[in-house]
Scaffold this active site. Structure first.
Site, PDB file in Angstrom:
ATOM      1  CG  ASP A 119      43.264  26.727  43.386  1.00  0.00           C
ATOM      2  OD1 ASP A 119      43.652  25.715  42.966  1.00  0.00           O
ATOM      3  OD2 ASP A 119      44.062  27.520  43.325  1.00  0.00           O
ATOM      4  CG  ASP A 329      44.403  32.422  42.645  1.00  0.00           C
ATOM      5  OD1 ASP A 329      44.445  31.197  42.522  1.00  0.00           O
ATOM      6  OD2 ASP A 329      45.441  32.967  43.199  1.00  0.00           O
ATOM      7  CG  ASP A 333      42.836  27.961  39.350  1.00  0.00           C
ATOM      8  OD1 ASP A 333      43.182  27.048  39.445  1.00  0.00           O
ATOM      9  OD2 ASP A 333      43.083  28.796  40.078  1.00  0.00           O
TER      10      ASP A 333
END
Length: 443
Positions: A119, A329, A333
């Site tokens: 990400d 994080d 996600d």
């Protein structure tokens, strides 16, 4: 990170043992299946040995002696210890390097991963976005720059998105609101947050929207001609571009930058050096995503991915035959972390991401991914050594205990020596597992 440290301190040994028991590594299950066949086979060999010596030598003492020796030396303790000892040492070693491994099978799968999905916000970048540019793009609009900032700050004050926090901070810095408690920002009615797109609501009877350029276009707002050129310049610098609209008219252009972590480039290079494909996943537009990816050396990008599409993107990679590790994080996600073969969360992230992931990088440093993969390889190699030793020990020991050397050399393995040999085999397996304490990552 303090909340994570508190949870770690509160985790009892019994809880750790329960976690390992619920998530046995696949190779441990394989060892258990071998043991289920091995034990009946040993009993059959022992009975056959007893009958053979009783019939051939006619010596009951010799038959009983060999029977007992076979049963003792073939005790599958070494097979049973081969995996859990190495896994326990490996998990402990990971903790020394700031890697919390929650599932034993994740420690096994980590070295089989061939694709790392990262990400962008908060993972590759520091997760501390800040507004770098703000321009009014409708000079004829009756609202002043300060009034626009006040409306934008009031609306974004109701959002929990990191970009919203950056815009609120900027509005406070440039145009501080009233210091009277409860009156810092204007009242917002019908507030709505559209994941991955923007926010909207009535602020002081004005319809205010703040979001992506594509969302504004979908809402039917006309984009001023000054926007595209400036948008391209900022996006080529790796900045996220957001528009602000009031009463159906685009009036503000905002650029937000999130600095790349100093260690991200090194971590991504190291992962590629290990032969892994590194993929970036982001909700930003392709131009901004490409600028960030170029800075850290990532070749493959999935841009404009909405939060609800992240898990689908991971599944798409898996359908290509890849073993995927997802690193993130944020709350958004979590579905992707659960979908991946191995989910890795940053300890500096949200509680939901940490709870969903299989492996937690406590410091938030992406170089921990390399360490986790190297540790997985070292642990699996150690387990394989243990299993081979236990197997070869039994292959060599059982015939000797059965008296194969007696006809030619007159030598028998007494039950006492068989017991000592069995204990030595278990001791050797444990000693080999403890060698993992000397593990040090190369990268």
């Amino acid at each position: 990170m303090p909340h994570l440290q508190l949870r770690l301190k509160g985790m009892s040994c019994a809880a750790c043992a329960s976690t390992i028991e619920r998530a046995l590594a696949h190779i441990q299950k394989l060892a258990d299946r071998i043991t289920r066949w091995f034990v009946p086979a040993v009993i059959a060999i022992a009975i056959a040995t007893f009958l053979l010596w009783l019939n051939v030598a006619g010596n009951l003492t010799l038959a009983i002696l060999t029977l007992v020796s076979v049963l003792i030396i073939a005790c599958p303790c070494a097979l049973g210890l081969a995996t859990p000892t190495s896994v326990t040492v490996g998990i402990g070693k990971g903790a020394e390097y700031g890697i919390l491994i929650k599932r034993a099978d994740s420690l096994e799968l980590a070295h089989q991963v061939d694709t790392i999905v990262l990400d962008k916000t908060g993972t590759i970048t520091a997760g501390q976005p800040a507004v770098t540019n703000f321009e009014a793009v409708a000079p004829t609009h009756p609202l002043s720059r300060d009034q626009l900032l006040h409306l934008m700050g009031s609306l974004e004050h109701h959002s929990e998105h990191p970009l919203a926090e950056a815009m609120v901070a900027y509005a406070q810095l440039i145009n501080p609101p009233s210091s009277i408690p409860g009156q810092a920002w204007a009242t917002v009615d019908q507030f709505e947050a559209i994941p991955g797109r923007g926010v909207q609501g009535y602020v002081e009877s004005r319809w205010v929207q703040v979001g992506t350029v594509s969302w504004m276009e979908d809402q039917g707002l006309s984009i001023p001609t000054v926007v595209p050129p400036q948008q391209s310049v900022w996006e080529d610098q790796g900045k996220t571009v957001v528009l602000a609209g009031v009463d159906g008219q685009v009036v503000g252009l905002i650029a937000i930058a999130d600095p790349i972590k100093p260690t991200s480039g090194d971590a991504i290079w190291s992962l590629q050096w290990l032969g892994l494909e590194v993929v970036m996943l982001t909700g930003d537009n392709p131009r901004t995503a490409a600028a960030i990816a170029q800075q850290v050396g990532i070749k493959r990008i999935f841009a404009e991915v909405r939060p609800d599409q992240k898990a689908t993107t991971v599944r798409r990679l898996q359908e290509e035959g890849k073993r995927v590790a997802m690193v993130g994080d944020g709350i958004n996600d979590a579905p992707a972390l659960a979908q991946a073969d191995v989910g890795m969360a940053l300890g500096t992230g949200t509680d939901i991401a940490i709870a969903t992931a299989d492996i937690i990088l406590i410091s938030g440093d992406l170089r921990g991914i390399c360490t986790a993969i190297e540790l997985s390889k070292a642990t699996m190699g150690n387990i394989q050594q243990n299993l081979w030793f236990a197997f070869l020990y039994n292959v060599a020991g059982i015939p000797i205990a059965a008296g194969i050397l007696f006809p030619r050399f007159g030598w028998l393995l007494s039950p006492i020596l068989a017991g000592a040999a069995m204990a030595c085999s278990s001791l050797s397996v444990v000693s080999n597992a403890l060698r993992l304490r000397q593990f040090q990552p190369r990268l």
